[in-house]
Design an enzyme around this catalytic site. Structure first.
Site, mmCIF file in Angstrom:
data_model
loop_
_atom_site.group_PDB
_atom_site.id
_atom_site.type_symbol
_atom_site.label_atom_id
_atom_site.label_comp_id
_atom_site.label_asym_id
_atom_site.label_seq_id
_atom_site.Cartn_x
_atom_site.Cartn_y
_atom_site.Cartn_z
ATOM 1 N N ASP A 36 0.855 -1.161 -0.086
ATOM 2 C CA ASP A 36 0.036 0.086 0.016
ATOM 3 C C ASP A 36 0.842 1.098 -0.095
ATOM 4 O OD1 ASP A 36 -3.244 0.326 0.728
ATOM 5 O OD2 ASP A 36 -2.039 2.065 1.079
ATOM 6 N N ASP A 57 4.339 2.159 -4.159
ATOM 7 C CA ASP A 57 3.316 3.049 -5.259
ATOM 8 C C ASP A 57 3.074 1.894 -6.408
ATOM 9 O OD1 ASP A 57 1.901 4.034 -7.436
ATOM 10 O OD2 ASP A 57 3.439 6.020 -7.865
ATOM 11 N N ASN A 84 -4.858 -4.538 -7.073
ATOM 12 C CA ASN A 84 -6.306 -4.033 -6.424
ATOM 13 C C ASN A 84 -6.384 -2.402 -6.417
ATOM 14 O OD1 ASN A 84 -8.734 -3.983 -4.442
ATOM 15 N ND2 ASN A 84 -7.152 -3.152 -3.327
ATOM 16 N N TYR A 148 -13.076 7.579 -14.116
ATOM 17 C CA TYR A 148 -13.243 5.912 -13.479
ATOM 18 C C TYR A 148 -13.810 5.194 -14.359
ATOM 19 C CZ TYR A 148 -14.333 2.623 -9.952
ATOM 20 O OH TYR A 148 -14.471 1.669 -9.051
ATOM 21 N N LYS A 152 -11.870 1.664 -15.868
ATOM 22 C CA LYS A 152 -12.218 0.450 -15.455
ATOM 23 C C LYS A 152 -12.677 -0.650 -16.478
ATOM 24 C CE LYS A 152 -11.654 0.762 -10.971
ATOM 25 N NZ LYS A 152 -10.613 -0.092 -10.167
ATOM 26 N N THR A 183 -16.230 0.379 1.397
ATOM 27 C CA THR A 183 -14.703 0.535 1.469
ATOM 28 C C THR A 183 -14.637 2.274 1.608
ATOM 29 O OG1 THR A 183 -14.766 1.049 -0.911
ATOM 30 C CG2 THR A 183 -14.478 -1.124 0.025
#
Length: 263
Positions: A36, A57, A84, A148, A152, A183
């Site tokens: 992370d 990163d 992820n 986004y 995706k 989340t």
């Protein structure tokens, strides 16, 4: 793939879906490196199951190399890579070109760069599994946020290409396409001061049940074990996707009407 005894890297593992997948893989017997950009969050995740953590990163070649090297040094060669890490990006068309570059790097190029790093080794070893955490937005669309939605869609397309190109060489690919998951990313959308981002969040939360990350992780772990490509934590996404393909004009008109109810 036999997860027990394998070595896995999970990016964006400091919270949410990434943390749940990392814990799920560890429970199934994998040695896990939690990556992370937030060092403390990664370390917190790794402490849950005695894994290793790396502050990196995941969109950069150097960051990916650091994750893979930490895994090799601590546990051995990587068998499973879970791409992820992701961000929501800007609303609307996204006025800032640098912001477009950033979301493309994190939501798409991170997958490409990771695959370039692990696939050649997996071909030599005769196996490996790549998990692309995308979104239902990659099969349908994301209201309110072009960056986004576009990234995706591209992540799904890249995962398809990997599966087609390397599936006969022992490499498994899973593409995860959930709708609403509880989340920090979804919470940030719902609580954003920007109206378009809030619309995007409302589109997600009103479309179906908001799942806990653990529910998604359970399906991902099973997909890795079974070699399943498409992971749909919200099964109704498949119906929506079929309706989209059956009559694109009707679907677009319906999405316009849906958007008008959220604005």
């Amino acid at each position: 793939m036999n997860i027990d005894g394998s070595v896995a890297v999970v990016t964006g593992a400091g919270s949410g879906i990434g943390r749940a997948i990392a814990a799920g893989l560890a429970s199934a017997g994998a040695s896990v490196v939690a990556g992370d950009i937030d060092a403390a969050s990664a370390a917190e995740t790794a402490a849950m199951f005695g894994g290793a953590s790396v502050a990196a990163d995941a969109s950069s070649t150097d960051g990916i190399a650091a994750l893979l090297e930490a895994a090799r040094r601590t546990f051995g060669p990587v068998d499973i890579y879970v791409a992820n890490a992701g961000i929501t990006g800007e609303p609307g068309l996204g006025d800032d070109e640098a912001a477009w570059d950033r979301i493309i790097d994190i939501n798409l190029r991170a997958h490409i760069r990771a695959a370039k790093a692990v696939v050649p080794e997996w071909i030599k070893r005769g196996g490996g599994h790549f998990v692309a955490v995308a979104s239902a937005a990659g099969l349908l669309t994301q209201l309110g946020a072009a960056p986004y939605s576009v990234t995706k869609h591209a992540a799904v397309g890249f995962a398809e290409w990997l599966a087609i190109t390397y599936g006969d060489k022992g490499i498994g690919v899973s593409c995860v396409c959930p709708m609403g998951v509880n989340t920090p990313l979804l919470q940030g959308m719902s609580e954003s001061p920007d109206q378009e981002i809030r619309v995007a969040g409302a589109a997600v939360t009103s479309a179906g049940t908001v799942l806990d990350p653990d529910a998604v992780a359970t399906l991902v772990v099973q997909a890795i074990a079974d070699g399943t490509f498409l992971v749909l934590p919200h099964p109704e996404v498949l119906t929506m996707y079929r309706q989209k393909g059956a009559d694109y004009e009707r679907w677009i008109a319906g999405m316009r009407r849906y958007k008008s109810t959220l604005s």
